[in-house]
Design a protein around this motif. Structure first.
Motif, PDB file in Angstrom:
ATOM      1  N   TYR A 165     -37.521  -3.584 -45.504  1.00 44.08           N
ATOM      2  CA  TYR A 165     -37.880  -2.161 -45.505  1.00 44.08           C
ATOM      3  C   TYR A 165     -37.158  -1.433 -46.636  1.00 44.08           C
ATOM      4  CZ  TYR A 165     -38.241   2.688 -43.897  1.00 44.08           C
ATOM      5  OH  TYR A 165     -38.468   4.034 -43.836  1.00 44.08           O
ATOM      6  N   VAL A 166     -35.863  -1.641 -46.742  1.00 45.39           N
ATOM      7  CA  VAL A 166     -35.078  -0.985 -47.797  1.00 45.39           C
ATOM      8  C   VAL A 166     -35.538  -1.453 -49.170  1.00 45.39           C
ATOM      9  CG1 VAL A 166     -32.759  -0.723 -48.770  1.00 45.39           C
ATOM     10  CG2 VAL A 166     -33.094  -0.618 -46.296  1.00 45.39           C
ATOM     11  N   LEU A 167     -35.887  -2.728 -49.275  1.00 48.95           N
ATOM     12  CA  LEU A 167     -36.363  -3.255 -50.556  1.00 48.95           C
ATOM     13  C   LEU A 167     -37.619  -2.533 -51.006  1.00 48.95           C
ATOM     14  CD1 LEU A 167     -36.508  -5.351 -52.858  1.00 48.95           C
ATOM     15  CD2 LEU A 167     -37.745  -6.854 -51.278  1.00 48.95           C
ATOM     16  N   VAL A 168     -38.626  -2.440 -50.132  1.00 43.86           N
ATOM     17  CA  VAL A 168     -39.878  -1.797 -50.540  1.00 43.86           C
ATOM     18  C   VAL A 168     -39.699  -0.293 -50.699  1.00 43.86           C
ATOM     19  CG1 VAL A 168     -41.275  -3.595 -49.461  1.00 43.86           C
ATOM     20  CG2 VAL A 168     -40.721  -1.555 -48.149  1.00 43.86           C
ATOM     21  N   PHE A 169     -38.745   0.292 -49.945  1.00 42.12           N
ATOM     22  CA  PHE A 169     -38.498   1.725 -50.044  1.00 42.12           C
ATOM     23  C   PHE A 169     -37.866   2.098 -51.382  1.00 42.12           C
ATOM     24  CE2 PHE A 169     -35.815   5.491 -49.274  1.00 42.12           C
ATOM     25  CZ  PHE A 169     -36.775   6.375 -48.813  1.00 42.12           C
ATOM     26  N   THR A 170     -36.997   1.229 -51.875  1.00 46.85           N
ATOM     27  CA  THR A 170     -36.253   1.555 -53.101  1.00 46.85           C
ATOM     28  C   THR A 170     -36.758   0.839 -54.345  1.00 46.85           C
ATOM     29  OG1 THR A 170     -34.624  -0.160 -52.570  1.00 46.85           O
ATOM     30  CG2 THR A 170     -34.137   2.077 -51.839  1.00 46.85           C
ATOM     31  N   ALA A 171     -37.485  -0.251 -54.162  1.00 46.58           N
ATOM     32  CA  ALA A 171     -37.910  -1.022 -55.334  1.00 46.58           C
ATOM     33  C   ALA A 171     -38.920  -0.275 -56.186  1.00 46.58           C
ATOM     34  CB  ALA A 171     -38.504  -2.371 -54.902  1.00 46.58           C
ATOM     35  N   GLY A 172     -39.552   0.739 -55.619  1.00 44.12           N
ATOM     36  CA  GLY A 172     -40.497   1.517 -56.413  1.00 44.12           C
ATOM     37  C   GLY A 172     -39.831   2.336 -57.490  1.00 44.12           C
ATOM     38  N   ALA A 173     -38.552   2.705 -57.290  1.00 42.44           N
ATOM     39  CA  ALA A 173     -37.866   3.564 -58.263  1.00 42.44           C
ATOM     40  C   ALA A 173     -37.743   2.932 -59.647  1.00 42.44           C
ATOM     41  CB  ALA A 173     -36.489   3.954 -57.733  1.00 42.44           C
ATOM     42  N   PRO A 174     -37.376   1.632 -59.772  1.00 46.30           N
ATOM     43  CA  PRO A 174     -37.306   1.045 -61.113  1.00 46.30           C
ATOM     44  C   PRO A 174     -38.644   1.051 -61.848  1.00 46.30           C
ATOM     45  CG  PRO A 174     -36.106  -0.309 -59.569  1.00 46.30           C
ATOM     46  CD  PRO A 174     -36.857   0.713 -58.756  1.00 46.30           C
ATOM     47  N   VAL A 175     -39.752   1.144 -61.094  1.00 46.47           N
ATOM     48  CA  VAL A 175     -41.073   1.226 -61.718  1.00 46.47           C
ATOM     49  C   VAL A 175     -41.484   2.675 -61.919  1.00 46.47           C
ATOM     50  CG1 VAL A 175     -43.515   0.634 -61.485  1.00 46.47           C
ATOM     51  CG2 VAL A 175     -41.759  -0.980 -60.701  1.00 46.47           C
ATOM     52  N   GLY A 176     -41.393   3.450 -60.845  1.00 43.32           N
ATOM     53  CA  GLY A 176     -41.898   4.814 -60.883  1.00 43.32           C
ATOM     54  C   GLY A 176     -41.094   5.771 -61.726  1.00 43.32           C
ATOM     55  N   SER A 177     -39.768   5.714 -61.655  1.00 46.47           N
ATOM     56  CA  SER A 177     -38.941   6.695 -62.364  1.00 46.47           C
ATOM     57  C   SER A 177     -39.072   6.605 -63.888  1.00 46.47           C
ATOM     58  CB  SER A 177     -37.472   6.545 -61.945  1.00 46.47           C
ATOM     59  OG  SER A 177     -37.311   6.914 -60.599  1.00 46.47           O
ATOM     60  N   PRO A 178     -38.942   5.408 -64.506  1.00 41.02           N
ATOM     61  CA  PRO A 178     -39.157   5.349 -65.958  1.00 41.02           C
ATOM     62  C   PRO A 178     -40.580   5.732 -66.357  1.00 41.02           C
ATOM     63  CG  PRO A 178     -38.007   3.393 -65.205  1.00 41.02           C
ATOM     64  CD  PRO A 178     -38.490   4.111 -63.984  1.00 41.02           C
ATOM     65  N   LEU A 179     -41.575   5.361 -65.515  1.00 45.45           N
ATOM     66  CA  LEU A 179     -42.958   5.701 -65.824  1.00 45.45           C
ATOM     67  C   LEU A 179     -43.165   7.209 -65.820  1.00 45.45           C
ATOM     68  CD1 LEU A 179     -45.910   4.958 -66.311  1.00 45.45           C
ATOM     69  CD2 LEU A 179     -46.191   4.717 -63.827  1.00 45.45           C
ATOM     70  N   VAL A 180     -42.636   7.874 -64.791  1.00 45.14           N
ATOM     71  CA  VAL A 180     -42.766   9.321 -64.723  1.00 45.14           C
ATOM     72  C   VAL A 180     -41.994   9.983 -65.856  1.00 45.14           C
ATOM     73  CG1 VAL A 180     -42.171  11.365 -63.353  1.00 45.14           C
ATOM     74  CG2 VAL A 180     -43.231   9.391 -62.255  1.00 45.14           C
ATOM     75  N   GLY A 181     -40.815   9.445 -66.193  1.00 48.98           N
ATOM     76  CA  GLY A 181     -40.059   9.984 -67.318  1.00 48.98           C
ATOM     77  C   GLY A 181     -40.816   9.856 -68.629  1.00 48.98           C
ATOM     78  N   TRP A 182     -41.464   8.697 -68.829  1.00 47.49           N
ATOM     79  CA  TRP A 182     -42.243   8.483 -70.060  1.00 47.49           C
ATOM     80  C   TRP A 182     -43.458   9.411 -70.095  1.00 47.49           C
ATOM     81  CZ3 TRP A 182     -47.303   6.497 -70.470  1.00 47.49           C
ATOM     82  CH2 TRP A 182     -47.730   6.262 -71.781  1.00 47.49           C
ATOM     83  N   LEU A 183     -44.139   9.547 -68.961  1.00 45.27           N
ATOM     84  CA  LEU A 183     -45.288  10.458 -68.903  1.00 45.27           C
ATOM     85  C   LEU A 183     -44.859  11.897 -69.166  1.00 45.27           C
ATOM     86  CD1 LEU A 183     -47.237   9.113 -65.787  1.00 45.27           C
ATOM     87  CD2 LEU A 183     -48.041   9.115 -68.152  1.00 45.27           C
ATOM     88  N   ALA A 184     -43.689  12.271 -68.638  1.00 45.43           N
ATOM     89  CA  ALA A 184     -43.206  13.639 -68.833  1.00 45.43           C
ATOM     90  C   ALA A 184     -42.927  13.923 -70.302  1.00 45.43           C
ATOM     91  CB  ALA A 184     -41.947  13.869 -68.000  1.00 45.43           C
ATOM     92  N   GLU A 185     -42.372  12.936 -71.009  1.00 43.34           N
ATOM     93  CA  GLU A 185     -42.081  13.134 -72.425  1.00 43.34           C
ATOM     94  C   GLU A 185     -43.346  13.068 -73.278  1.00 43.34           C
ATOM     95  OE1 GLU A 185     -39.057  10.471 -73.782  1.00 43.34           O
ATOM     96  OE2 GLU A 185     -37.442  11.647 -72.873  1.00 43.34           O
ATOM     97  N   SER A 186     -44.317  12.265 -72.849  1.00 41.55           N
ATOM     98  CA  SER A 186     -45.538  12.084 -73.640  1.00 41.55           C
ATOM     99  C   SER A 186     -46.557  13.191 -73.400  1.00 41.55           C
ATOM    100  CB  SER A 186     -46.180  10.728 -73.313  1.00 41.55           C
ATOM    101  OG  SER A 186     -45.277   9.673 -73.580  1.00 41.55           O
ATOM    102  N   ALA A 187     -46.768  13.546 -72.124  1.00 35.82           N
ATOM    103  CA  ALA A 187     -47.825  14.495 -71.794  1.00 35.82           C
ATOM    104  C   ALA A 187     -47.312  15.751 -71.098  1.00 35.82           C
ATOM    105  CB  ALA A 187     -48.875  13.820 -70.906  1.00 35.82           C
ATOM    106  N   GLY A 188     -46.025  15.791 -70.780  1.00 31.39           N
ATOM    107  CA  GLY A 188     -45.453  16.942 -70.108  1.00 31.39           C
ATOM    108  C   GLY A 188     -45.206  16.677 -68.635  1.00 31.39           C
TER     109      GLY A 188
END
Length: 417
Positions: A345-368
């Motif tokens: 449970y903890v694995l699936v709850f937290t494992a998304g962050a290494p994928v989602g956080s950099p992706l959202v950061g990149w999208l924020a810098e690229s498109a706002g």
């Protein structure tokens, strides 16, 4: 609503958690602001920090759940809380002495993640040992309430303290706050704990835990929902910082208020969950879809006031999902498997962050930041549908397998007669 607090051990646990969680959220706010200051407002650097904190769980989280089944949980928690306090103390000293660099924050985030690999599944599976199965749903909801109460208070206090004193003292305050949890754990009455016998060391225990989950659709659905949501839910805290700073031009104190608004909704959702006795599949799916919808609405909010208001139902939806899923998974697990199941449970709850956080950061810098938040919300809704579909497929295959076994057994029994 507060029936689990009748338990002496749980009262100590909850009281210590309130103090420590306030310190943790103060540190989380200070950490985010420190990274932005050190990097000139880099969304990617902020995303990397969040990813590093959750990456160890993705790599080693299953082993943490296995250790929770093998060793006395109270003793493991005392050691883990002590290590977390020492990490906060070290970072506070680096900041106050002017020696801190962004790589120091990265190292601290990664090390904190390593400790969390063991601490989080152990803490989650320890709750039932304090309160028993009957009061477990209420205790999980109250844990979420105290966590999100701290999420309201912590960022708001941190925002003011950052303005007055900078980020260094906040790390030191968090280090001190761990004493509350450690003291509560030491003072517990061991005779009142419902601790199962530790699972002996044996080969194949990780595979056994995974097989146990994949053969149980009632466990698989909440785990898949949490997994899909986590990819973008964990990054939503990063999005709040970017929206507050880059879109609305908010300062440190206003950024803290935005985080607190999200936590107000989460606290409200947790308190409502504490009143619920039965958790349902429909309730889980509805809460998941609502979280994605409110993310989208927050991303297109015309001004800061509207953004703050939309953070409240978004927080309420998120905690509804987390509380419902956690309860369903713990109640559905046998005592000797609970540590490993909570590790998953903890694995699936937290494992998304290494994928989602950099992706959202990149999208924020690229498109706002606005576009990043809207896309994350849309993908959250899609993930809910995929989780429901995959669970139906697994359940159908399990039913087909049971029917096939039944058809093979019955003719044999007739022949024997």
């Amino acid at each position: 609503m507060f029936r689990s607090l009748r338990n002496y051990n749980y009262r100590l646990f909850a009281a210590g958690g309130v103090v420590s969680n306030v310190g943790t959220w103060m540190q989380r706010t200070a950490q985010d602001w420190l990274v932005l200051d050190l990097t000139g407002g880099s969304g990617s650097a902020l995303g990397v920090t969040v990813a590093l904190q959750f990456l160890p769980v993705m790599l080693f989280g299953l082993w943490g759940g296995m250790l929770a089944d093998r060793y006395p949980k109270r003793r493991v928690l005392v050691v883990a809380q002590t290590l977390m306090g020492l990490l906060a103390l070290s970072m506070g000293v680096l900041v106050l002495t002017g020696s801190v660099q962004v790589w120091h924050v990265y190292v601290m985030a990664f090390t904190l993640g390593l400790v969390s690999c063991v601490e989080v599944p152990t803490r989650q599976s320890f709750v039932v040992e304090m309160v028993g199965r009957k009061d477990l749903p209420n205790a999980i909801a109250l844990n979420s309430s105290t966590f999100n109460l701290a999420r309201v208070v912590g960022p708001a206090v941190a925002g003011v303290l950052i303005y007055w004193m900078g980020t260094g003292p906040i790390f030191l305050l968090n280090a001190v706050s761990f004493a509350a949890v450690i003291t509560g754990l030491i003072l517990m009455r061991g005779s009142e704990l419902r601790s199962p016998e530790p699972v002996p060391r044996a080969r194949g225990q990780l595979r056994e835990g995974l097989r146990y989950v994949f053969e149980r659709p009632d466990l698989l659905l909440p785990l898949l929902i949490v997994g899909f949501m986590a990819i973008f839910a964990q990054s939503f805290t990063t999005s709040i910082a970017l929206m507050a700073r880059e879109v609305y031009g908010a300062g440190a104190s206003s950024f803290g208020i935005a985080s607190s608004a999200f936590a107000v909704g989460a606290l409200g959702g947790a308190l409502l969950a504490a009143r619920r006795v039965k958790q349902s599949r429909r309730f889980l799916l509805a809460g998941s879809a609502c979280f994605g919808v409110f993310q989208i609405a927050a991303g297109i909010a015309p001004d800061y006031a509207a953004f703050l208001l939309l953070l409240i139902p978004a927080g309420m939806a998120m905690i509804t999902v987390n509380t419902t899923a956690n309860t369903m998974v713990q109640l559905g697990s046998s005592p000797e498997m609970r540590g490993r199941v909570m590790g998953i449970y903890v694995l699936v709850f937290t494992a998304g962050a290494p994928v989602g956080s950099p992706l959202v950061g990149w999208l924020a810098e690229s498109a706002g930041p606005r576009v990043a938040v809207v896309i994350a919300g849309a993908l959250s809704v899609v993930g809910v549908g995929l989780a429901a579909l995959l669970t139906k497929v697994v359940a159908a295959r399990a039913a087909a397998g049971e029917q096939s076994v039944s058809e093979q057994v019955v003719p044999g029994a007739v022949a024997a007669v």
